[in-house]
Write a protein that holds these residues in place. Structure first.
Motif, short mmCIF file in Angstrom:
data_model
loop_
_atom_site.label_atom_id
_atom_site.label_comp_id
_atom_site.label_asym_id
_atom_site.label_seq_id
_atom_site.Cartn_x
_atom_site.Cartn_y
_atom_site.Cartn_z
N LEU A 527 0.73 -1.21 0.15
CA LEU A 527 -0.02 -0.07 -0.01
C LEU A 527 0.89 1.29 0.24
O LEU A 527 1.09 1.63 1.17
CB LEU A 527 -0.96 0.00 1.30
CG LEU A 527 -1.97 -1.13 1.40
CD1 LEU A 527 -2.68 -0.77 2.70
CD2 LEU A 527 -2.78 -0.80 0.32
N LEU A 543 -2.95 6.41 10.33
CA LEU A 543 -2.13 6.00 9.15
C LEU A 543 -1.57 7.66 8.48
O LEU A 543 -2.14 8.44 8.51
CB LEU A 543 -2.79 5.46 7.99
CG LEU A 543 -3.35 4.05 8.49
CD1 LEU A 543 -4.35 3.57 7.45
CD2 LEU A 543 -2.12 2.96 8.01
N VAL B 37 -7.88 0.01 7.44
CA VAL B 37 -7.08 0.44 6.62
C VAL B 37 -7.48 0.70 5.15
O VAL B 37 -7.81 -0.53 4.41
CB VAL B 37 -5.85 -0.49 6.55
CG1 VAL B 37 -4.57 -0.14 5.59
CG2 VAL B 37 -5.27 -0.81 7.87
N PRO B 38 -7.74 1.76 4.73
CA PRO B 38 -8.26 1.75 3.43
C PRO B 38 -7.32 1.15 2.27
O PRO B 38 -6.11 1.26 2.51
CB PRO B 38 -8.28 3.51 3.13
CG PRO B 38 -8.00 4.15 4.44
CD PRO B 38 -7.23 3.18 5.31
N LYS B 39 -7.93 0.59 1.27
CA LYS B 39 -7.37 0.13 0.20
C LYS B 39 -6.46 -1.22 0.52
O LYS B 39 -5.96 -1.73 -0.33
CB LYS B 39 -6.26 1.03 -0.41
CG LYS B 39 -6.72 2.32 -0.95
CD LYS B 39 -7.69 2.08 -1.75
CE LYS B 39 -7.57 2.78 -3.16
NZ LYS B 39 -8.72 2.86 -3.91
N ALA B 40 -6.72 -1.61 1.64
CA ALA B 40 -5.98 -2.95 2.00
C ALA B 40 -7.06 -4.08 1.83
O ALA B 40 -8.15 -4.03 1.30
CB ALA B 40 -5.77 -2.87 3.82
N PRO B 41 -6.15 -5.16 1.52
CA PRO B 41 -6.97 -6.42 1.06
C PRO B 41 -8.21 -6.66 2.12
O PRO B 41 -8.24 -6.22 3.20
CB PRO B 41 -6.21 -7.61 1.28
CG PRO B 41 -4.54 -6.91 1.29
CD PRO B 41 -4.77 -5.51 1.66
N VAL B 44 -8.06 -7.83 5.48
CA VAL B 44 -7.57 -6.98 6.88
C VAL B 44 -8.59 -6.41 7.53
O VAL B 44 -9.35 -5.71 7.17
CB VAL B 44 -6.46 -5.83 6.16
CG1 VAL B 44 -6.17 -4.91 7.43
CG2 VAL B 44 -5.27 -6.49 5.58
N LEU B 56 -1.29 -5.71 13.26
CA LEU B 56 -2.33 -5.84 12.15
C LEU B 56 -3.20 -7.03 12.68
O LEU B 56 -2.94 -8.16 12.88
CB LEU B 56 -1.53 -6.37 10.79
CG LEU B 56 -2.27 -6.75 9.73
CD1 LEU B 56 -2.81 -5.39 8.99
CD2 LEU B 56 -1.34 -7.47 8.60
N LEU B 141 -0.55 -14.59 7.13
CA LEU B 141 0.11 -13.66 6.56
C LEU B 141 0.20 -13.61 4.91
O LEU B 141 0.25 -13.02 4.14
CB LEU B 141 1.17 -13.04 7.14
CG LEU B 141 1.16 -12.15 8.50
CD1 LEU B 141 2.43 -11.91 9.11
CD2 LEU B 141 0.28 -11.09 8.44
N LEU B 144 -2.65 -13.52 2.39
CA LEU B 144 -3.28 -12.24 2.11
C LEU B 144 -3.43 -12.22 0.57
O LEU B 144 -2.40 -12.03 0.03
CB LEU B 144 -2.49 -11.12 2.84
CG LEU B 144 -2.78 -10.60 4.12
CD1 LEU B 144 -2.01 -9.49 4.53
CD2 LEU B 144 -4.21 -10.58 4.34
N HIS B 146 -3.17 -9.79 -2.45
CA HIS B 146 -2.64 -8.43 -2.48
C HIS B 146 -3.09 -7.73 -3.81
O HIS B 146 -2.54 -6.59 -4.11
CB HIS B 146 -1.09 -8.60 -2.86
CG HIS B 146 -0.35 -8.43 -1.22
ND1 HIS B 146 -0.26 -7.48 -0.68
CD2 HIS B 146 0.01 -9.49 -0.60
CE1 HIS B 146 -0.03 -7.67 0.54
NE2 HIS B 146 0.36 -8.85 0.56
N ARG B 148 -5.57 -5.48 -4.99
CA ARG B 148 -6.12 -4.49 -4.19
C ARG B 148 -7.52 -4.44 -4.81
O ARG B 148 -7.81 -4.36 -5.79
CB ARG B 148 -5.37 -3.32 -4.20
CG ARG B 148 -4.63 -3.30 -3.23
CD ARG B 148 -3.75 -2.02 -2.92
NE ARG B 148 -2.67 -1.95 -4.02
CZ ARG B 148 -2.06 -0.72 -4.37
NH1 ARG B 148 -2.95 0.39 -4.19
NH2 ARG B 148 -1.23 -0.65 -5.28
N LYS B 150 -10.76 -2.35 -5.52
CA LYS B 150 -11.26 -1.00 -5.61
C LYS B 150 -12.76 -1.06 -5.03
O LYS B 150 -13.47 -1.55 -5.53
CB LYS B 150 -11.25 -0.42 -6.92
CG LYS B 150 -10.14 0.48 -7.12
CD LYS B 150 -10.31 1.51 -8.36
CE LYS B 150 -9.56 2.67 -8.09
NZ LYS B 150 -8.34 2.63 -8.58
N GLN B 151 -12.85 0.05 -3.94
CA GLN B 151 -14.17 0.12 -3.39
C GLN B 151 -14.94 1.44 -3.86
O GLN B 151 -14.18 2.27 -4.08
CB GLN B 151 -14.14 -0.10 -1.84
CG GLN B 151 -13.55 -1.23 -1.40
CD GLN B 151 -13.19 -1.36 0.14
OE1 GLN B 151 -12.96 -0.18 0.83
NE2 GLN B 151 -12.60 -2.30 0.64
#
Lengths: 710, 155
Positions: A527, A543, B37-41, B44, B56, B141, B144, B146, B148, B150-151
């Protein structure tokens, strides 16, 4: 296992000794008599200690080299050998070799040290009186008696090679892994957090309890302060390498340069020190190469043949100042200006309007190098712009002060620590985020008015910031929050990012906060919109945005950077103006070329004749007019007790001056102004200057031609 | 690899019984406020500050393709030791007992249809009336996603 630990101990120990040796060798050239012997003794002991420990650990090569160097130094000490430049060169090379050997101890025994040993041997043979004996284990003992120092001196027992691990120095410092220090720092911050939360809850019932809470609080603060100090190092650890750098450069250039170090005890975060090494080396080289003139030129200018470069560190508030100062030729603004025009960095008419100091600071621009001759030292394509960007990358700034013929001063302002950065806490959608202050250029309130609203440019929102078009990113959307239509005013943070500027729409600005940066969890490294994470004052995680990443994520790359750059590349039509305020906060500008001069007056100087205020000046009696007399719609402000009277260049016969309540500055302002709606007599237009909306006065008002315009 | 005898820390998620090798578990922590956490998988759950260290927290429901309910009100965090990965944990609905199991008890799983979650599953065994699924903490871990997601609509 144990061997590895012993080796590691030795390595650290030896590295410290060798740093001191390098330092001492450079000093050797300058001292004589008792001081010289004292210095040599110090060097001798350091090498002796390395030799002893190396022998003990079976590091034959280290032992051999150290022994040969020690023998040479012994002869200097006994007056059998003169200190010469070539001797010091040789010893410095020996020191380098030892540093390399110590770096990789395991391989040191198989390294080839014959060439350096040969050269040492030659040096010893050049004086036929003695030939070094081979280093037998006993030889170290033979050297002992001469080494014993008078009592009370802060020196180690020279026999300490047998007690490497009991070195008295070790009693004063301990080594801990950085990870442990970092963990301590984290825990200390957490303790402060818990303390703060506890203080809110606890209500002491009596004095005894209050005192207890008080003590807990003080101790907590003390712990945090102490733990933070573990990351600090004196800048001396960095500075001590420079005498040698300067020595080598000055010899190559045929100059004599003295390096003066000041404030070596000033402490800085280890991280900052590490990242300061390259820029500072560059500045020192630059000062020696470009700053200090050749001895002949210096003598001609009436200076001492020996040039001086000063490296000074000062602690002031939350900043550390590091100053690199030379007494050389200074920076010639005219020459810099010419070069800048030649290189296309500056327009000819722009040059004319620039002050000397602004011209001088042009040397920080990319693509600039004033070196007439490209030497092997500087001017290798790495310019001062790189130094500047390196300094800025650690949150510092670089300024130049230079007086032609007198010298140049590079002034660095640095943060105390890297780990703590000032941030602005903002909200976007349901997220709370930190934006590093150093990324923020300015903040604009988007209240929907003509001056402060977003426009659509093709498929992207843009914002017109003065005459620059900047791409806009709605942060909440970028982060995947649902779009909420709202009339609430929002903010636009103009930030650096994506090789230019970038406007970030945020919903709310919370507060500035100093935060401790922690790396983002390894699993989230992909990220790149985040630079890290932190724990906020309320104990929650937040963040930290990375502007480069945000620009990438939003698809703002080089393509739109070109769009941004285009209006910038065109040299703006600018004019120099005088900025002033009317005493009620409104800002005005008047072109500088319409002004003859500005005089300061006090109430006592003002005389009143039939309701008009006047002032006697050498060239006559000037009528004082206030702003409201010449500009329509200005609230009347009485003549202040002390102020300035602007005298116009052109007069229509009558001497009419304009009263200025407060002078602000002179500044470059666009020639093209936006009209004022509705039109206002006496005002040419409006523009943003120095981030403030500024009304531009029509110079004609100064002539009195619009008198009575209200 | 399963030792002949191991201790298992069991927990419940969406009513199912799961377990981790006790050697991987550092502690069970009461819930703490977390930050999304924005944009995280999607796996998360968020980041939490636990005693000054940022952890995490993963959403195991997502990883096991369970019905994605919000965590129960009295949810807990299971935090893992360093051997399983750098400061991280998962959200669980409830913590169960510590069981001692024998390697012989394991009934090895059929190949799972979902390749994502199958990497996480060490084995399956019966515990009384229930089925206990053993999970691999050190595979979490790595599982996960990766790519990403998009929401929201961007325009």
């Amino acid at each position: 296992m144990e061997d590895a630990a012993l080796f590691e101990e030795f390595r650290i120990e030896a590295q410290e000794h060798l740093t001191r040796v390098a330092d001492g060798l450079v000093r050797l050239e300058r001292c004589e008599g008792a001081v010289l012997i004292e210095e040599v003794n110090g060097l001798f002991r350091a090498l002796h200690s390395i030799k002893g420990s190396a022998g003990f650990l079976g590091l034959r090569n280290v032992e051999l080299v150290a022994h040969a160097a020690e023998t040479l130094l012994d002869r200097v000490r006994k007056g059998q050998q003169q200190v010469s430049t070539s001797l010091i060169d040789l010893l410095l090379q020996v020191n380098d070799r030892l540093i390399a050997l110590v770096e990789d101890l395991e391989a040191s025994n198989s390294a080839d040290v014959s060439s350096i040993l040969d050269r040492l041997k030659q040096a010893l043979e050049s004086n036929p009186s003695a030939i070094p004996e081979a280093p037998k284990p006993e030889s170290t003992h033979q050297a002992l008696p001469t080494l014993i120092q008078p009592a009370g001196q802060d020196e180690k027992d020279p026999g300490s090679h047998h007690h490497l691990l009991l070195d008295p120095d070790r009693g004063r410092t301990i080594r801990i892994p950085v990870a442990v220090a970092d963990r301590l720092m984290t825990l200390a911050s957490e303790l402060v957090l818990v303390r703060n939360q506890a203080l809110k809850r606890l209500e002491p019932r009596d004095a005894a309890e209050r005192e207890l809470v008080q003590r807990l609080s003080t101790v907590t603060s003390d712990i945090q302060r102490t733990v933070t100090s573990t990351r600090m190092q004196p800048v001396g650890t960095l500075f001590q390498r420079f005498p040698r750098v300067v020595r080598e450069i000055s010899r190559q250039l045929g100059k004599t340069i003295d390096l003066v170090l000041q404030g070596t005890e000033v402490e800085l975060d280890k991280g900052v020190i590490e990242r300061l090494a390259d820029p500072l080396t560059h500045l020192i080289r630059n000062a020696c190469d470009h700053g200090i003139e050749s001895p002949a030129a210096r003598l001609k200018a009436g200076k001492q043949a020996m040039g001086t470069v000063k490296l000074i560190a000062l602690h002031e508030g939350s900043l550390i100042h590091v100053i690199v100062e030379d007494d050389g030729g200074g920076i010639d603004p005219a020459k810099v200006g010419r070069k800048a025009v030649e290189r296309g960095l500056l327009a000819e008419d722009e040059r004319a309007s620039m002050t000397a100091s602004r011209l001088q600071s042009l040397i920080l621009r990319p693509g600039f190098s004033t070196a007439e001759v490209v030497t092997d030292l500087s001017g290798r394509g790495v310019g001062l712009d790189v130094v500047q960007s390196n300094i800025e990358a650690i949150g510092g700034s670089l300024q130049i002060e230079s007086e032609l013929g007198q010298g140049t001063k590079f002034h660095l302002r640095l943060p105390l620590t890297l780990a703590i950065i000032p941030c602005l806490v903002v909200e976007a959608g349901e997220h709370r985020l930190c934006v590093p202050q150093r990324d923020i250029k300015e903040l604009v309130l988007l209240d929907g008015t003509a001056k402060a609203r977003l426009e659509m440019g093709h498929d992207r929102q843009v914002f017109r910031l003065r005459d620059q078009l900047i791409p806009v990113v709605a942060l909440a959307e970028l982060l995947g929050s649902p779009v909420v239509e709202s009339d609430a005013p929002r903010f636009l943070a103009v930030v650096r990012g994506g090789s230019g500027c970038l406007g970030l729409v945020i919903d709310a600005i919370r507060n500035p906060e100093e935060i401790v940066v922690k790396p983002l969890h390894a699993a989230l490294e992909s990220l790149d919109i985040f630079a890290g994470s932190t724990v906020m004052g309320d104990g929650q995680v937040s963040l930290i945005l990375d502007m480069e990443g945000v620009a990438r994520e939003a698809g703002i790359g080089h393509a739109s950077a070109a769009v941004v750059a285009q209006p910038l590349a065109k040299v703006e039509e600018v004019t120099l103006v005088l900025l002033f305020e009317d005493g009620a906060g409104a800002r005005y500008a008047i072109p500088l070329d319409a002004i003859r001069r500005v005089v300061r007056f006090k109430a006592a100087d003002v005389q009143y004749v039939t309701g008009r205020a006047g002032i006697r000046l050498p060239d006559g009696i000037w009528t004082m007019r206030r702003l409201e007399d010449v500009v329509a719609g200005v609230a009347p402000v009485p003549i202040p007790d002390a102020g300035y009277l602007l005298l116009p260049k052109a007069t229509s016969g009558d001497l009419l001056g304009l009263v200025l309540a407060e002078l602000i500055d002179t500044a470059l302002a666009p020639k093209v102004l936006q009209p004022v709606i509705p039109a206002q007599v006496g005002v040419m237009g409006v523009a943003e200057v120095c981030d403030k909306l500024t009304l531009f006065l029509d110079p004609a008002v100064l002539l009195g031609s619009v008198e009575g315009g209200r | 690899m399963t030792a002949t005898s191991q201790h298992v820390c069991t927990f419940r998620l969406d009513g199912h019984l799961y377990g981790f090798d006790l050697a991987m578990v550092r502690e069970v922590h009461p819930p703490a406020p977390w930050v999304v956490v924005p944009k995280a998988p999607p796996e998360v759950h968020g980041l939490v500050n636990l005693r000054g260290r940022i952890h995490l927290i993963l959403d195991l429901r997502q990883m096991l393709n369970l019905k994605s309910l919000a965590p129960s009100a009295d949810h807990l965090f299971i935090l893992f030791r360093e051997v399983a990965g750098e400061s991280f944990g998962i959200v669980v609905d409830a913590i169960g007992e510590i069981l001692s199991i024998d390697g012989k008890d394991l009934e090895w799983k059929e190949t799972e249809r979902n390749p994502k979650s199958s990497k996480l599953i060490d084995g399956v065994l019966t515990h009384g009336e229930e089925i206990l699924t053993l999970l691999r903490a050190n595979a979490l871990l790595g599982a996960l996603s990766h790519n990403r997601v998009k929401q929201g609509a961007g325009s």
